[in-house]
Design an enzyme around this catalytic site. Structure first.
Site, PDB file in Angstrom:
ATOM      1  N   GLU A 193       0.808  -1.233   0.000  1.00  0.00           N
ATOM      2  CA  GLU A 193       0.000   0.000   0.000  1.00  0.00           C
ATOM      3  C   GLU A 193       0.837   1.277   0.000  1.00  0.00           C
ATOM      4  O   GLU A 193       1.735   1.455   0.826  1.00  0.00           O
ATOM      5  CB  GLU A 193      -0.914  -0.021   1.217  1.00  0.00           C
ATOM      6  CG  GLU A 193      -1.969   1.068   1.195  1.00  0.00           C
ATOM      7  CD  GLU A 193      -3.221   0.653   1.941  1.00  0.00           C
ATOM      8  OE1 GLU A 193      -4.101   0.006   1.340  1.00  0.00           O
ATOM      9  OE2 GLU A 193      -3.317   0.975   3.137  1.00  0.00           O
ATOM     10  N   LYS A 195       0.641   4.690   0.986  1.00  0.00           N
ATOM     11  CA  LYS A 195      -0.231   5.459   1.896  1.00  0.00           C
ATOM     12  C   LYS A 195       0.613   6.412   2.717  1.00  0.00           C
ATOM     13  O   LYS A 195       1.551   5.998   3.393  1.00  0.00           O
ATOM     14  CB  LYS A 195      -0.962   4.428   2.784  1.00  0.00           C
ATOM     15  CG  LYS A 195      -1.540   4.915   4.057  1.00  0.00           C
ATOM     16  CD  LYS A 195      -2.480   3.890   4.684  1.00  0.00           C
ATOM     17  CE  LYS A 195      -1.804   2.870   5.588  1.00  0.00           C
ATOM     18  NZ  LYS A 195      -2.757   2.081   6.380  1.00  0.00           N
ATOM     19  N   GLU A 305     -14.585  -5.621   0.864  1.00  0.00           N
ATOM     20  CA  GLU A 305     -13.991  -5.724   2.210  1.00  0.00           C
ATOM     21  C   GLU A 305     -15.044  -5.972   3.282  1.00  0.00           C
ATOM     22  O   GLU A 305     -16.081  -5.321   3.320  1.00  0.00           O
ATOM     23  CB  GLU A 305     -13.252  -4.416   2.506  1.00  0.00           C
ATOM     24  CG  GLU A 305     -12.571  -4.403   3.867  1.00  0.00           C
ATOM     25  CD  GLU A 305     -11.790  -3.134   4.083  1.00  0.00           C
ATOM     26  OE1 GLU A 305     -10.793  -2.920   3.369  1.00  0.00           O
ATOM     27  OE2 GLU A 305     -12.178  -2.329   4.945  1.00  0.00           O
ATOM     28  N   SER A 364      -4.455  -5.525   6.898  1.00  0.00           N
ATOM     29  CA  SER A 364      -4.126  -4.671   8.059  1.00  0.00           C
ATOM     30  C   SER A 364      -3.415  -5.406   9.201  1.00  0.00           C
ATOM     31  O   SER A 364      -3.716  -6.559   9.513  1.00  0.00           O
ATOM     32  CB  SER A 364      -5.370  -4.001   8.668  1.00  0.00           C
ATOM     33  OG  SER A 364      -6.073  -3.278   7.713  1.00  0.00           O
TER      34      SER A 364
END
Ligand SMILES: O=C(O)c1ccccc1NCC(=O)[C@H](O)[C@H](O)COP(=O)(O)O
Length: 409
Positions: A193, A195, A305, A364
């Site tokens: 990711e 980010k 998700e 995550s």
């Protein structure tokens, strides 16, 4: 009793509707052709349809997406803006919240107690109450997104995007890349990711060059990349997606957005996205079905998700979903627990995933080789990793550290 707090006092902008946000008429999601609004209502709500009888739906300025013989068209109808119509729009907005709530969705798409802003001459007041105050960060993000998308749609309506779509390079095979990486390395395929910041962690990397990070991830063996496009909460942007797409990076790109309107899928495709995130905590089943179809039409992948069993069961019941992400982060509380992936994949649900040939992504809170092994053991074939990689001075080395092995070879 409602508390009356003066929380803002400022001169109104030249376009008060946009400044106030929560202007609903352009943000109504397109309704699939041949669907009457009452057919979209859950049974429990059908008896309570007093306002529906009075609404002339075609009269509301709306953008309707039509899918006919594999081709897509978007049309726009305008009518004069009148106060009565604005009231109807509020009712429709509240109705959307009701449909979502009936599916166990706690996130309200927009404030439920009417527009939060009140105009008194050149000044603007906000009356704060439970109905117009977001209950958590995800709800706040979604409400702001509603305003943002309304404004973006005004600048780039469907008709404009449709022309740009023809010029976009073909979408890359996102799931294919994950499967190939999994087969090649024996580890879950990596979605790395890009980010800069997040609401839970603040700024993750001061010196943030999206293209440099993307290239470092690709070099380290990432199968796909996830690019945050939300500016307000993640300091991301669609320009990052576009820059990475045009930089020569080959990895398929996920547009990491808070999608509430099909228009965003068009926009993401135009900007070079190969996949897009759809969050079940935000989108009712009908939206998930409809948006997944639009993705397919564009050759894109929908990463749907979920965070809990209820969301997982809803998504498993929808035909045609091929990629499901299990988020270990509760987006309402920020609580992180990688055991969530294992919990959701145990028993019948895990069995269903195998039978349906769905690829699952563990999302995550993954920081170590032991974390990767844990979610792989639970059944994921891919992982989505942000913080632990983006914080590294050398993200290429960060990938080898995360997997305990160089996976670029
Ligand atoms: O991360 C947040 O603070 C957050 C808040 C509200 C909505 C979404 C949020 N994060 C999105 C994600 O879940 C992560 O960006 C992604 O799964 C990667 O997680 P990590 O590896 O822990 O950075």
């Amino acid at each position: 009793m409602e508390s009356l707090n003066l929380i803002s006092l400022r001169a109104t902008s030249p376009t008060p509707r946009a400044a106030a946000g929560f202007s609903f008429q352009q943000s109504l999601n397109p309704i699939p052709k041949n669907s009457s609004i009452s057919s979209l209502m859950p049974q429990a709500h059908k008896k309570n349809q007093s306002f529906l009888g009075q609404i002339s739906f075609p009269a509301i300025k709306s953008q309707q997406f039509e899918v006919k013989d594999g081709s897509s068209t978007a049309s726009e109808t305008s009518v004069p803006e009148v106060d009565a119509l604005k009231i109807k729009e509020w009712e429709v907005g509240m109705y959307q919240n009701e449909v979502a709530a009936s599916q166990g969705i706690k996130i309200r798409r927009r404030p439920s107690s009417g527009p939060p802003q009140h105009y008194v001459g050149p000044f603007e007041f906000r009356l704060q109450n439970e109905g117009n105050t977001p209950r958590n960060i995800l709800e706040e993000i979604v409400w702001n997104k509603d305003v943002e998308v309304t404004q973006m749609k005004e600048k780039k309506p469907y008709a404009v995007l449709k022309k740009l779509l023809d010029k976009a390079p073909p979408a890359r095979d996102f799931i294919g890349a994950l499967k190939a990486a999994n087969a090649r390395t024996g580890f879950p395929g990596l979605i790395a990711e890009v980010k800069k910041a997040s609401p839970s962690r603040g700024v993750l990397r001061e010196n943030f060059d999206p293209v440099q990070i993307a290239k470092a991830y690709e070099k380290g063996g990432a199968a796909c990349l996830s690019v945050l496009t939300d500016a307000k909460y993640f300091q991301g942007g669609f320009e990052n997606l576009e820059l990475i797409r045009n930089s020569g990076v080959q990895c398929p790109l996920l547009c990491k957005e808070f999608v509430i309107d099909a228009w965003q899928i068009y926009y993401a495709r135009v900007k070079g996205a190969d996949a897009i995130l759809l969050i079940a905590a935000v989108l009712p089943d009908l939206d998930l079905k409809y948006m997944t179809k639009i993705c397919k039409l564009f050759g894109m992948t929908a990463l749907v998700e979920v965070h809990d069993e209820r969301e997982f069961d809803r998504v498993l019941a929808i035909e045609g979903i091929e990629l499901i992400g299990i988020n270990n982060r509760n987006l309402e509380t920020f609580e992180l627990d990688i055991a969530n992936t294992k919990k959701l994949l145990e028993g019948e649900r895990g069995q269903k995933i195998i039978e349906k040939g769905i690829t699952v992504v563990g999302e995550s809170g993954l920081f170590t080789p032991a974390d990767i092994a844990y979610v792989q053991e639970a059944g994921v074939k891919a992982v989505l990793v942000g913080e632990s990689l983006v914080k590294q001075d050398d993200p290429t080395a960060g990938i080898a550290q995360l997997f305990g092995k160089d996976i670029s070879l």
